[in-house]
Design an enzyme around this catalytic site. Structure first.
Site, PDB file in Angstrom:
ATOM      1  N   LYS A  11       0.597  -1.367  -0.037  1.00 25.97           N
ATOM      2  CA  LYS A  11      -0.266  -0.253  -0.131  1.00 25.97           C
ATOM      3  C   LYS A  11       0.702   1.359   0.289  1.00 25.97           C
ATOM      4  CE  LYS A  11      -3.516  -2.572   2.455  1.00 25.97           C
ATOM      5  NZ  LYS A  11      -4.311  -2.146   4.021  1.00 25.97           N
ATOM      6  N   PHE A  59     -15.581   3.357   7.013  1.00 23.80           N
ATOM      7  CA  PHE A  59     -14.181   3.666   6.639  1.00 23.80           C
ATOM      8  C   PHE A  59     -14.059   2.809   5.752  1.00 23.80           C
ATOM      9  CE2 PHE A  59     -14.228  -1.136   8.109  1.00 23.80           C
ATOM     10  CZ  PHE A  59     -13.860  -1.491   7.010  1.00 23.80           C
ATOM     11  N   ARG A  87      -1.221 -14.760   3.629  1.00 20.35           N
ATOM     12  CA  ARG A  87      -2.411 -14.070   4.371  1.00 20.35           C
ATOM     13  C   ARG A  87      -1.387 -14.479   6.071  1.00 20.35           C
ATOM     14  NH1 ARG A  87      -6.620 -10.444   4.061  1.00 20.35           N
ATOM     15  NH2 ARG A  87      -7.230 -11.466   5.297  1.00 20.35           N
ATOM     16  N   THR A  93      -4.919  -8.434  10.611  1.00 25.34           N
ATOM     17  CA  THR A  93      -5.707  -7.007   9.706  1.00 25.34           C
ATOM     18  C   THR A  93      -4.746  -6.070  10.337  1.00 25.34           C
ATOM     19  OG1 THR A  93      -7.798  -8.338   8.628  1.00 25.34           O
ATOM     20  CG2 THR A  93      -7.433  -5.789   8.958  1.00 25.34           C
ATOM     21  N   ARG A 104       2.475  -7.340   9.328  1.00 21.61           N
ATOM     22  CA  ARG A 104       2.228  -5.630   9.966  1.00 21.61           C
ATOM     23  C   ARG A 104       3.363  -5.686  11.401  1.00 21.61           C
ATOM     24  NH1 ARG A 104      -4.188  -7.786   7.509  1.00 21.61           N
ATOM     25  NH2 ARG A 104      -3.929  -6.317   5.463  1.00 21.61           N
ATOM     26  N   ASN A 114      -1.895  -0.623   7.462  1.00 21.94           N
ATOM     27  CA  ASN A 114      -0.979  -1.568   7.205  1.00 21.94           C
ATOM     28  C   ASN A 114      -0.005  -2.226   6.534  1.00 21.94           C
ATOM     29  OD1 ASN A 114      -2.882  -2.769   5.528  1.00 21.94           O
ATOM     30  ND2 ASN A 114      -4.183  -3.308   7.657  1.00 21.94           N
ATOM     31  N   GLU A 128      -9.161  -9.545  -8.025  1.00 25.26           N
ATOM     32  CA  GLU A 128      -8.549  -8.515  -7.940  1.00 25.26           C
ATOM     33  C   GLU A 128      -7.477  -8.433  -8.446  1.00 25.26           C
ATOM     34  OE1 GLU A 128      -7.568  -9.082  -4.167  1.00 25.26           O
ATOM     35  OE2 GLU A 128      -9.492  -8.830  -3.523  1.00 25.26           O
TER      36      GLU A 128
END
Ligand code: IDP
Ligand code: MG
Length: 138
Positions: A11, A59, A87, A93, A104, A114, A128
């Site tokens: 990200k 959010f 994952r 998360t 993370r 994150n 995706e």
């Protein structure tokens, strides 16, 4: 057991903090193979599609604003049971619950920042990957 391909996003916080190399290296060291990589700044329309499952949540707007705030590194990561394996490597998360040793758990403290995204199922991965690699994978 099956070879799967999953979508990982580093990200904008991860890209901005210079963590792309570190994150790619972790997946490669594990034995996963990169089948695609693109550094892109996505549009709000693509972001809304990507996070469609969260539409309507309080959010959602922040999520779309954040993921479009700078470039993301989109990775197609392949390997045996890669969807669940990636994952697990990402950690929980919310970074306050992420174990040390996970991405993370090692690099993040905030739920909204994150560092990484990873597809959560075969159906999500298929959807995706199409969004981020519309020309297909090699
Ligand atoms: P995931 O990224 O571990 O799959 P999701 O539940 O799919 O987690 O949520 C997508 C992203 O939305 C999370 O990575 C996190 O950055 C953000 N997020 C999830 N829940 C909340 C929340 O309650 N408040 C703010 N941001 C959230
Ligand atoms: Mg998710």
């Amino acid at each position: 057991m099956a070879v799967e391909t999953t979508l990982v996003l580093v990200k904008p916080d991860g890209v901005g903090r210079g963590l792309c190399g570190e994150i790619v290296a972790r997946f490669e060291r594990r034995g996963y193979v990169l089948r695609g990589a693109r550094l892109i700044r996505i549009t709000k329309a693509v972001a809304r599609q990507h996070y469609a499952e969260h539409k309507g949540k309080p959010f959602f707007a922040d999520l779309v604003d954040f993921i479009t705030s700078g470039p993301v590194l989109a990775l197609a990561v392949a390997g045996e049971d890669a969807i669940a394996g990636v994952r697990t490597m990402m950690g929980a998360t919310n970074p306050k619950d992420s174990a040390p040793g996970t991405i993370r758990g090692d690099y993040a403290t905030l739920l909204g920042e994150n560092i990484v995204h990873g597809s959560d199922s075969r159906a999500s991965a298929r959807r995706e990957l199409k969004l981020f690699f519309p020309d297909g994978l090699l």
